[in-house]
Design a protein around this motif. Structure first.
Motif, short mmCIF file in Angstrom:
data_model
loop_
_atom_site.label_atom_id
_atom_site.label_comp_id
_atom_site.label_asym_id
_atom_site.label_seq_id
_atom_site.Cartn_x
_atom_site.Cartn_y
_atom_site.Cartn_z
N SER A 2 0.85 -1.18 0.00
CA SER A 2 0.00 0.00 0.00
C SER A 2 0.89 1.23 0.00
N VAL A 10 -7.87 0.51 6.67
CA VAL A 10 -8.29 0.41 5.28
C VAL A 10 -9.38 -0.65 5.20
N HIS A 11 -10.59 -0.17 5.15
CA HIS A 11 -11.75 -1.09 5.14
C HIS A 11 -12.03 -1.54 3.72
N VAL A 12 -12.12 -2.81 3.51
CA VAL A 12 -12.50 -3.32 2.19
C VAL A 12 -13.73 -4.21 2.36
N LEU A 21 -13.94 3.61 1.47
CA LEU A 21 -12.57 4.11 1.55
C LEU A 21 -12.44 5.04 2.74
N ASP A 33 -14.87 6.06 7.43
CA ASP A 33 -14.87 5.72 6.02
C ASP A 33 -16.21 6.03 5.35
N SER A 71 -7.65 2.00 -0.72
CA SER A 71 -6.73 0.89 -0.41
C SER A 71 -5.80 0.62 -1.59
N SER A 72 -6.20 1.03 -2.80
CA SER A 72 -5.27 0.93 -3.93
C SER A 72 -5.68 1.92 -5.02
N GLU A 75 -8.39 0.37 -7.21
CA GLU A 75 -9.74 0.45 -6.67
C GLU A 75 -10.34 1.84 -6.90
#
Ligand SMILES: [Zn+2]
Ligand SMILES: [Zn+2]
Ligand SMILES: [Zn+2]
Length: 354
Positions: A2, A10-12, A21, A33, A71-72, A75
């Motif tokens: 990351s 970082v919630h996914v 996010l 988030d 997170s990326s 994304e």
């Protein structure tokens, strides 16, 4: 890996089909988030930054700005479809992704979708600005195609330019009366089809189907006045008044043909269907369709045209035994002949009763 080392949460997780996010992650106490769905509806992209100089007062919820750490990169560019070429190039620059000058928007996006943040990437924040008018009717279509790499994209752009040059050359040749130089190359089409519905829309479709298909919804009933079949919810029980019942009389019917399936004297001689009645031996509610209700419950009740009292009472249950048995063994043609004679009478009454 990351590129946002400061983002601790970082919630996914999945919510309404969209990932979430982190917002304001630099302020660790206030880290929270939001969903991409919310971001797409309420925000436009403003800029990308490696420094956090945003004034707290201009930040959400006090101000119009919202600083996010996804997170990326992949994304982010996949979930937020409103980046312009300039935005994508700015993001690419900060991540050290080199984009060829000729690349189209979709190709810039693909290059970012393929980018994997290594240790060399700085911690990047993306700043969004609240929209004056939210995008309420926007339908999000995710990228269904695999990202193509920028090398093949460059090749594609070069090939396209060559084709363009070839076409120009061919046009020039045609003007001079020369033969064409080979077939033109067609560019590949990438279209997002079929459109992907949001989770909420899907749930709404399933809910509607369940209501429409539920056993309660499918029940049917008979109107006591016109003997037509309706969905049960369209039929209403009506307390019959004397005037109402008198309009449903038919004095032309011979006494022996009058219905005996219910106590016709109690119902003022009204011609009704027993299947739409709540009580046969005494006055009770009559189940009625909207049309019959309208004609009968007006201050001056009128006989509904479709009422069986209007010469559409067949008296099948009151038929003498020999007629009943004759009808039972009648041929198809005999029945059609009887129906034809009946239809003429009905047409006659419809015309004269205006
Ligand atoms: Zn990066
Ligand atoms: Zn009716
Ligand atoms: Zn009946």
């Amino acid at each position: 890996m990351s590129c946002n080392t400061q983002a601790t949460q970082v919630h996914v997780d999945e919510d309404s089909g969209a990932r979430r996010l982190v917002v304001n992650s630099r302020d660790l106490d206030g880290a929270r988030d939001v969903s991409y769905e919310f971001l797409r509806r309420e925000y436009s992209f403003d800029h990308v930054t490696v420094t956090d100089v945003i004034n707290r007062l201009s930040e959400n919820p006090l101000g119009p700005y919202l600083t996010c750490v996804p997170s990326s990169v992949r994304e982010l560019v996949e979930q937020f479809p409103f980046f312009s070429v300039a935005h994508l190039r700015a993001i690419a620059q900060i991540h050290g992704v080199s984009l060829h000058g000729r690349l189209q928007r979709g190709m810039c996006k693909d290059a970012l979708r393929l980018h994997d943040c290594e240790g060399s990437c700085p911690s990047v924040s993306y700043v969004f600005h609240v929209l004056k008018r939210p995008r309420h009717n926007y339908i999000f279509v995710p990228d269904l195609h695999r990202p193509s790499n920028s090398y093949s994209n460059e090749c594609y752009m070069k090939a396209k330019e060559n084709t363009k040059k070839q076409r120009q050359r061919r046009a020039a040749n045609a003007l001079e009366g020369l033969a064409p130089v080979g077939p033109p190359a067609e560019p590949p089409l990438v279209s997002p089809f079929p459109p992907v519905q949001s989770f909420a829309a899907k749930r709404e479709i399933i809910r509607e189907w369940q209501v429409e298909m539920s056993p309660d919804h499918l029940q049917e009933g008979v109107c006591a006045v016109c003997v037509q079949i309706f969905a049960a919810e369209l039929l209403v029980d009506v307390v019959p008044s004397k005037e109402m019942l008198l309009t449903l009389n038919n004095n032309w019917l011979p006494a022996e043909t009058r219905p005996r399936t219910y106590d016709i004297a109690k119902y003022e001689g009204a011609i009704l269907c027993c299947h739409g009645m709540s009580c046969l031996g005494n006055i009770g509610d009559l189940r009625m369709c909207l049309c019959c209700r309208r004609s009968l419950s007006s201050p001056k009740p009128r006989q509904p045209k479709d009422a069986i009292a209007n010469f559409q009472y067949y008296g099948v249950s009151e038929l003498p035994v020999d007629v009943k048995s004759a009808l039972a063994c009648a041929s198809q043609f005999e029945l059609q002949l009887i129906a034809l004679a009946r239809a003429t009478v009905i047409t006659h009454h419809y015309q004269t009763k205006g």
